[in-house]
Design an enzyme around this catalytic site. Structure first.
Site, PDB file in Angstrom:
ATOM      1  N   LYS A  79      -9.493  -0.309 -17.639  1.00  0.00           N
ATOM      2  CA  LYS A  79     -10.030  -1.807 -17.191  1.00  0.00           C
ATOM      3  C   LYS A  79     -10.041  -2.752 -18.307  1.00  0.00           C
ATOM      4  CE  LYS A  79     -10.050  -0.461 -12.969  1.00  0.00           C
ATOM      5  NZ  LYS A  79      -9.143  -1.139 -12.081  1.00  0.00           N
ATOM      6  N   THR A  97     -17.180  -0.388  -0.426  1.00  0.00           N
ATOM      7  CA  THR A  97     -16.039  -0.101   0.250  1.00  0.00           C
ATOM      8  C   THR A  97     -15.989   1.308   0.704  1.00  0.00           C
ATOM      9  OG1 THR A  97     -14.947   0.594  -1.986  1.00  0.00           O
ATOM     10  CG2 THR A  97     -15.260  -1.807  -1.806  1.00  0.00           C
ATOM     11  N   TYR A 140     -11.133   5.694 -17.417  1.00  0.00           N
ATOM     12  CA  TYR A 140     -11.203   4.400 -16.534  1.00  0.00           C
ATOM     13  C   TYR A 140     -11.622   2.969 -17.373  1.00  0.00           C
ATOM     14  CZ  TYR A 140     -12.690   1.739 -12.249  1.00  0.00           C
ATOM     15  OH  TYR A 140     -12.881   0.780 -11.443  1.00  0.00           O
ATOM     16  N   ASP A 150       0.840  -1.097  -0.156  1.00  0.00           N
ATOM     17  CA  ASP A 150       0.092   0.040  -0.177  1.00  0.00           C
ATOM     18  C   ASP A 150       0.927   1.248  -0.164  1.00  0.00           C
ATOM     19  OD1 ASP A 150      -3.260   0.324   0.418  1.00  0.00           O
ATOM     20  OD2 ASP A 150      -1.923   2.132   1.273  1.00  0.00           O
TER      21      ASP A 150
END
Length: 276
Positions: A166, A197, A162, A40
């Site tokens: 993807k 999330t 985006y 991360d």
């Protein structure tokens, strides 16, 4: 010989494991017996996931890396190998859209926004995967799972960059599966639909958009459901599955006359794993 979902003795690298889907993936793989390198950009998030894994009796180490910096990406696999051993599993979760660039029509998208979205959703995936592949070829095999989005399968209105990124992940998945299958390396992609999330929560003052009417199961997914799909694909239960994009979307893409976006919001899972 019985085949199980045990990952005992394997080493996994999970990019974007500090929260959301990535955190759930790290926990699930550790539960199955893998030692996990938690990647991360933020030390506090990585530490939180590592602590959760260890508290559950698993093995995990943090690796702090900015996935927009190629030199740092190139150090992830060597660091994981030094701390845990040869990498058997790579899961690329980190990505996102809304936190990186606003939703708008394609002719309004700047070069900088386009480049940033590609870097965070596709370029690092290529770079980290390239790093892992060299080691996997030498060690005789491995498994890789990219977490994409249904935005790469459908159109992605107001988020062209985006969706293109993807879609690129799905294409890369197929290419890598063909190139590296002879080396015992399987490569697959998971395309989530709407997943609940922290990254999908509305901004302060914004109203929560209800997408459940376009999802046959009438609810958003949860990170654990993506984690279970990842665990399946990296396990021996999926030993003859490679080059595939698995849609985990509650049936959303099976909906006739599909409308996933309302009130100006596009049909992307928009989960951010560890960068934004």
């Amino acid at each position: 010989m019985p085949i199980s979902l045990s990952l005992a003795g394997r080493v996994a690298v999970v990019a974007g494991a500090g929260r959301g889907i990535g955190e759930a993936v790290a926990l699930r793989l550790a539960e199955a017996g893998a030692a996990v390198a938690v990647v991360d950009s933020r030390a506090d998030r990585a530490a939180g996931t590592v602590a959760a894994v260890r508290q559950a009796g698993g093995t995990a180490v943090p690796i702090i890396a900015n996935l927009l910096d190629a030199s740092q990406v190139d150090q992830i696999v060597p660091s994981a190998t030094e701390q845990l051993g040869s990498v058997d599993i790579l899961v690329n979760v980190a990505g996102g859209s809304w936190a990186l660039a606003p939703y708008r029509l394609t002719h309004e998208v700047t070069d900088e926004e386009w480049s940033l979205i590609q870097a965070m959703n596709l370029t690092y995936v290529f770079q980290l995967t390239r790093s892992a592949l060299g080691d996997m070829v030498q060690s005789g095999g491995g498994t890789i799972v990219h977490v994409g989005s249904i935005a790469g399968v459908l159109s992605s209105p107001l988020a062209a960059a985006y969706g293109a990124a993807k879609a690129g992940i799905s294409s890369l998945t197929r290419t890598l599966a063909y190139e590296y299958g002879p080396f015992g390396i399987r490569v697959n992609c998971i395309a989530p639909g709407r997943i609940n999330t922290p990254a999908t929560a509305p901004e302060p003052g914004q109203q929560q958009v209800d997408f459940t009417g376009s999802i046959p199961l009438r609810r958003m997914g949860v990170p654990a459901e993506i984690a279970d799909a990842v665990a399946f694909l990296v396990s021996d239960l999926a030993s003859y599955i490679s080059g595939q994009t698995l849609l985990v979307d509650g049936g959303a893409t099976a909906t006739p006359g599909l409308i996933l976006g309302v009130n100006g919001m596009p049909p992307s899972s928009d989960r951010v794993g560890g960068q934004a």
